[in-house]
Every structure is written in structure tokens, then in C-alpha cells.
Design a protein around this motif. Structure first.
Motif, PDB file in Angstrom:
ATOM      1  N   LEU A 160       7.268  -5.250  18.167  1.00  0.00           N
ATOM      2  CA  LEU A 160       7.113  -3.957  17.679  1.00  0.00           C
ATOM      3  C   LEU A 160       7.487  -3.753  16.215  1.00  0.00           C
ATOM      4  N   LEU A 161       8.674  -4.426  16.011  1.00  0.00           N
ATOM      5  CA  LEU A 161       9.178  -4.268  14.422  1.00  0.00           C
ATOM      6  C   LEU A 161       8.135  -4.849  13.686  1.00  0.00           C
ATOM      7  N   ALA A 162       7.416  -5.978  14.063  1.00  0.00           N
ATOM      8  CA  ALA A 162       6.517  -6.649  13.124  1.00  0.00           C
ATOM      9  C   ALA A 162       5.264  -5.614  12.745  1.00  0.00           C
ATOM     10  N   ARG A 163       4.806  -5.020  13.891  1.00  0.00           N
ATOM     11  CA  ARG A 163       3.775  -4.129  13.706  1.00  0.00           C
ATOM     12  C   ARG A 163       4.022  -2.917  13.071  1.00  0.00           C
ATOM     13  N   LEU A 164       5.257  -2.512  13.084  1.00  0.00           N
ATOM     14  CA  LEU A 164       5.799  -1.112  12.720  1.00  0.00           C
ATOM     15  C   LEU A 164       5.890  -1.437  11.023  1.00  0.00           C
ATOM     16  N   GLY A 165       6.338  -2.643  10.559  1.00  0.00           N
ATOM     17  CA  GLY A 165       6.374  -3.099   9.199  1.00  0.00           C
ATOM     18  C   GLY A 165       5.128  -3.340   8.570  1.00  0.00           C
ATOM     19  N   ALA A 166       4.258  -3.944   9.280  1.00  0.00           N
ATOM     20  CA  ALA A 166       2.956  -4.146   8.928  1.00  0.00           C
ATOM     21  C   ALA A 166       2.160  -2.637   8.558  1.00  0.00           C
ATOM     22  N   THR A 167       2.288  -2.026   9.672  1.00  0.00           N
ATOM     23  CA  THR A 167       1.605  -0.744   9.514  1.00  0.00           C
ATOM     24  C   THR A 167       2.247   0.096   8.262  1.00  0.00           C
ATOM     25  N   ILE A 168       3.498   0.291   8.119  1.00  0.00           N
ATOM     26  CA  ILE A 168       4.070   0.861   7.018  1.00  0.00           C
ATOM     27  C   ILE A 168       3.605   0.189   5.639  1.00  0.00           C
ATOM     28  N   ALA A 169       3.621  -1.214   5.671  1.00  0.00           N
ATOM     29  CA  ALA A 169       3.123  -1.587   4.280  1.00  0.00           C
ATOM     30  C   ALA A 169       1.726  -1.251   4.027  1.00  0.00           C
ATOM     31  N   LEU A 170       0.917  -1.328   5.056  1.00  0.00           N
ATOM     32  CA  LEU A 170      -0.594  -1.102   4.874  1.00  0.00           C
ATOM     33  C   LEU A 170      -0.737   0.336   4.459  1.00  0.00           C
ATOM     34  N   VAL A 171      -0.111   1.650   5.281  1.00  0.00           N
ATOM     35  CA  VAL A 171      -0.320   2.849   4.641  1.00  0.00           C
ATOM     36  C   VAL A 171       0.287   3.028   3.264  1.00  0.00           C
ATOM     37  N   ALA A 172       1.331   2.319   3.044  1.00  0.00           N
ATOM     38  CA  ALA A 172       2.112   2.534   1.689  1.00  0.00           C
ATOM     39  C   ALA A 172       1.130   2.110   0.387  1.00  0.00           C
ATOM     40  N   VAL A 173       0.393   0.612   0.821  1.00  0.00           N
ATOM     41  CA  VAL A 173      -0.362   0.281  -0.235  1.00  0.00           C
ATOM     42  C   VAL A 173      -1.948   1.198  -0.195  1.00  0.00           C
ATOM     43  N   GLY A 174      -2.201   1.715   1.070  1.00  0.00           N
ATOM     44  CA  GLY A 174      -3.386   2.704   1.016  1.00  0.00           C
ATOM     45  C   GLY A 174      -3.115   3.876   0.269  1.00  0.00           C
ATOM     46  N   ALA A 175      -1.690   4.364   0.278  1.00  0.00           N
ATOM     47  CA  ALA A 175      -1.681   5.767  -0.640  1.00  0.00           C
ATOM     48  C   ALA A 175      -1.436   5.512  -1.920  1.00  0.00           C
ATOM     49  N   VAL A 176      -0.957   4.425  -2.260  1.00  0.00           N
ATOM     50  CA  VAL A 176      -1.130   4.009  -3.734  1.00  0.00           C
ATOM     51  C   VAL A 176      -2.428   3.678  -4.399  1.00  0.00           C
ATOM     52  N   LEU A 177      -3.160   3.000  -3.705  1.00  0.00           N
ATOM     53  CA  LEU A 177      -4.589   2.890  -3.950  1.00  0.00           C
ATOM     54  C   LEU A 177      -5.270   3.985  -3.912  1.00  0.00           C
ATOM     55  N   LEU A 178      -5.215   5.024  -3.202  1.00  0.00           N
ATOM     56  CA  LEU A 178      -5.756   6.414  -3.024  1.00  0.00           C
ATOM     57  C   LEU A 178      -5.488   7.088  -4.264  1.00  0.00           C
ATOM     58  N   GLY A 179      -4.135   7.297  -4.736  1.00  0.00           N
ATOM     59  CA  GLY A 179      -3.649   7.648  -5.919  1.00  0.00           C
ATOM     60  C   GLY A 179      -4.273   7.278  -6.962  1.00  0.00           C
ATOM     61  N   ASN A 180      -4.370   6.104  -7.104  1.00  0.00           N
ATOM     62  CA  ASN A 180      -4.855   5.385  -8.346  1.00  0.00           C
ATOM     63  C   ASN A 180      -6.478   5.756  -8.587  1.00  0.00           C
ATOM     64  N   VAL A 181      -7.068   5.656  -7.415  1.00  0.00           N
ATOM     65  CA  VAL A 181      -8.643   6.094  -7.285  1.00  0.00           C
ATOM     66  C   VAL A 181      -8.763   7.479  -7.797  1.00  0.00           C
ATOM     67  N   ALA A 182      -7.576   8.373  -7.169  1.00  0.00           N
ATOM     68  CA  ALA A 182      -8.006   9.806  -7.754  1.00  0.00           C
ATOM     69  C   ALA A 182      -7.685  10.160  -9.057  1.00  0.00           C
ATOM     70  N   ILE A 183      -6.688   9.337  -9.725  1.00  0.00           N
ATOM     71  CA  ILE A 183      -6.372   9.588 -10.987  1.00  0.00           C
ATOM     72  C   ILE A 183      -7.419   9.310 -12.047  1.00  0.00           C
ATOM     73  N   ILE A 184      -8.200   8.092 -11.459  1.00  0.00           N
ATOM     74  CA  ILE A 184      -9.157   7.528 -12.400  1.00  0.00           C
ATOM     75  C   ILE A 184     -10.567   8.507 -12.195  1.00  0.00           C
ATOM     76  N   LEU A 185     -10.889   8.863 -10.982  1.00  0.00           N
ATOM     77  CA  LEU A 185     -12.039   9.933 -10.845  1.00  0.00           C
ATOM     78  C   LEU A 185     -11.535  11.005 -11.607  1.00  0.00           C
ATOM     79  N   PHE A 190     -12.501  14.676 -15.999  1.00  0.00           N
ATOM     80  CA  PHE A 190     -12.028  15.527 -17.271  1.00  0.00           C
ATOM     81  C   PHE A 190     -12.262  15.140 -18.613  1.00  0.00           C
ATOM     82  N   ASP A 191     -12.195  13.782 -18.853  1.00  0.00           N
ATOM     83  CA  ASP A 191     -12.648  13.222 -20.364  1.00  0.00           C
ATOM     84  C   ASP A 191     -12.789  11.576 -19.854  1.00  0.00           C
ATOM     85  N   ALA A 192     -13.934  11.213 -19.926  1.00  0.00           N
ATOM     86  CA  ALA A 192     -14.295   9.903 -19.422  1.00  0.00           C
ATOM     87  C   ALA A 192     -13.706   8.899 -20.689  1.00  0.00           C
TER      88      ALA A 192
END
Lengths: 230, 112
Positions: A160-185, A190-192
Motif C-alpha cells: 500500500l505504501l509503495a502504491r501511495l508513494g508512486a501515486t504521489i510522485a506521479l501526481v506531483a510531477v504531473g502538476a509541475v509538468l502542467l504548470g510549466n506547459v501553462a506558463i509556456i502557452l 501574451f508575447d511569443a
């Protein structure tokens, strides 16, 4: 001669089958298998001392060690937690460092937002702020997960801990990825021209993306290690 | 003794085995079997993941060293592990006292 080969194969066969079922950090897998081989060698020696033949001693040692499927599952859960821990450590350390380096570079090479001819609109600053926060939150969540993982190590099932850890890691990276895509777009909208305004900052952005992709691959492998546990 | 009955107590048994000693995996297994007079019937392979779990919890630490000409991982209790072992022992005494008080009809063990 044929019998000797068969005798040697009892432990070797067990080790090969066990090794083929494990996934995780190469070092961790190697260390677990080294311990296993040592344990089987010790058990074999103990049974030889009790008067068994080499083949009988190896068969008894393997039998006592446990069914390969059951043992592989328990090993894999530990390997998955270890991989998850490693990924969370990376997230907790790398994300703030990367963010600080990027912000410091931007201030040094481009300057504050107010130095631009036109101040970015509120919606852009909101996205920029959200992106900064996402990185900080993802790093903080990884840190909390690491501390909780240690505290709860004996209280909760390893799988259970392994699955929780993996899920947290994946969600965290996904959020960072989304944030970076959002700022680039948002910047492109705004000004390419600001995306390619400074070569060093373009290189810094590229490095940032390489790190994010690397973290994403780590998180994905983390989940893969955690989900092959039966 | 059946493996299922032991699983819940494996951590405590391992901590007790390592009390005041630094042992490698097979030596721990042998000590467990000797300590129980051979009654502990657990797949020996389950000891290694349990040791890793205890290490993750900070209750044991491990080092690779050469023992008997072979490179081995040896384990020892940490201070947190010693505290955890003391807590396990207290909890076990309390548990057995309560259960003995009922099952043993308040016999001699309940008075100790």
C-alpha cells in the motif's frame, strides 16, 4: 557429472526465477539477490553438516526460503517502496533548486517583469504565480510523504505504501509538468518573442524540461514497480 | 507454529534477536529458530523484506562487511529500534497478562 550439474541448478534456478520477477533500482535488486544467495549458501552448508547430500541440502534450503512467487512479491514491495523513496527525494530536492536557479537566472539575465516595455496582464501573473506555487507544493508534498513513509513504515502494508508513494510522485510531477506547459502557452499567447529572448534562459528552460521529463520517467517506473506486486 | 500467526510479530521477534548484537541475515534466522526451539516455521525469505522494513522505519541499520570470507550485510538495532523493542516488550507483557487472566483463569502468570 550430470547429477552434479542438476545439484548446482537447484539454487541457481531459484535465483534466476526470483531475479526475473524483480524490478527496481539495479543496486537494490543486486543487494537483495546477494543476500538471498548468501542465505541459501549458508542454509545449504548447515544441511550438509546435518548429513544431507548436496542436492538434498540445496532443495531443503530453497524449500525453507519460501515459494519463489511469495518471496518475489515481498521483495518487490520493498523494491517499489525504495524506488518511490528515491523518486520523492529527487522531487523534494530538485524542484526547489530548479525553481530557484530559474528565477535567479531570469532576474540576472532578463530582469524583473516591470522592466519590460509592457507589464504582463493579471491573468499571466496569476498563471506565473500558480506555476511557482505548484513547484513548491509538489516539493513540500514529496517531503511530507517521505517523513510519513518513515513513520508509517511498520504500521501499514508495504504494498500500500509503495502504491501511495508512486501515486504521489506521479501526481506531483504531473502538476509541475502542467504548470510549466501553462506558463509556456501563456507566454506564447501574451508575447511569443519572450520565449526566445535570451539564449541562456532558453538553455535553462531546456534543462528544466529535461529534469521534468527525467522526474516523470522516474515516477512512471515507480508506479510500474509498485503495481507489479500481486 | 503457523506462519500466519507469526507474521504480525515478526518485527518484534527480529528486534529482539538483534538486541545487543550485530548479525547477518542467516545468523538472524538461525537465532530465531534456536530461540524458539525450532517452533518458528516461517519461510526464511520473508526475513529479508522485514529487515528492510525495519531499516526504513529507522529501527535497524545495516552495513556490508566481510564475515567468514564472504561479503555480508549485517544488521544492528538503532536507538529508535531499542526504544521500539522496549515498547514491544511492554505491550507483549500487558497482552499476555490480560489474556492469561482470562484464559488461564487468573492463574499464576496473571500474578507476575
Amino acid at each position: 557429472m550430470g547429477a552434479d550439474v542438476m545439484d548446482v541448478d537447484v539454487v541457481d534456478r531459484y535465483m534466476t526465477e526470483l531475479g526475473s520477477r524483480l524490478q527496481g533500482s539495479k543496486k537494490q535488486v543486486r543487494e537483495l539477490l546477494t543476500e538471498t544467495r548468501d542465505s541459501l549458501a549458508d542454509a545449504t552448508e548447515a544441511h550438509l553438516d546435518r548429513g544431507l547430500t548436496e542436492r538434498e541440502a540445496q532443495e531443503r534450503a530453497v524449500e525453507e526460503f519460501g515459494p519463489v512467487r511469495e518471496i518475489a512479491n515481498e521483495y518487490q514491495a520493498e523494491l517499489a517502496v525504495a524506488y518511490g523513496t528515491r523518486t520523492l527525494v529527487w522531487l523534494a530536492i530538485v524542484l526547489p533548486l530548479m525553481h530557484m536557479a530559474w528565477e535567479y537566472g531570469r532576474m540576472l539575465l532578463i530582469g524583473p517583469w516591470r522592466d519590460f516595455g509592457t507589464m504582463p496582464p493579471d491573468w499571466y501573473l496569476f498563471i506565473a504565480k500558480a506555476n511557482d506555487l505548484t513547484s513548491g507544493i509538489a516539493s513540500g508534498v514529496a517531503l511530507v510523504a517521505l517523513v510519513l513513509g518513515r513513520v508509517l513504515a511498520r504500521k501499514y502494508d508495504t504494498k500500500l505504501l509503495a502504491r501511495l508513494g508512486a501515486t504521489i510522485a506521479l501526481v506531483a510531477v504531473g502538476a509541475v509538468l502542467l504548470g510549466n506547459v501553462a506558463i509556456i502557452l501563456a507566454t506564447a499567447h501574451f508575447d511569443a518573442s519572450r520565449l526566445v529572448q535570451s539564449l541562456p534562459m532558453s538553455i535553462a528552460s531546456l534543462v528544466t524540461w529535461i529534469v521534468i521529463v527525467r522526474l516523470g520517467l522516474l515516477a512512471r517506473r515507480c508506479l510500474s514497480c509498485a503495481t507489479i506486486v500481486a | 507454529m503457523k506462519p500466519d500467526a507469526l507474521r504480525g510479530h515478526l518485527d518484534a521477534l527480529l528486534l529482539a534477536t538483534l538486541d545487543g548484537k550485530q548479525l547477518h541475515g542467516y545468523a538472524i534466522i538461525e537465532a530465531l529458530q534456536q530461540g524458539s526451539g525450532g517452533a518458528l516455521d516461517l519461510p526464511t525469505g520473508t526475513v529479508y523484506p522485514a529487515l528492510r522494513r525495519l531499516e526504513r522505519a529507522g529501527h535497524v541499520s545495516s552495513d556490508w562487511s566481510t564475515v567468514g570470507g564472504r561479503k555480508r550485510r549485517t544488521y544492528k538495532l538503532t536507538q529508535a529500534g531499542q526504544r521500539a523493542l522496549n515498547a514491544e516488550r511492554d505491550a507483549w507483557r500487558e497482552f499476555t497478562t490480560v489474556i492469561d487472566g482470562v484464559l488461564g483463569g487468573g492463574g499464576k502468570w496473571a500474578q507476575t
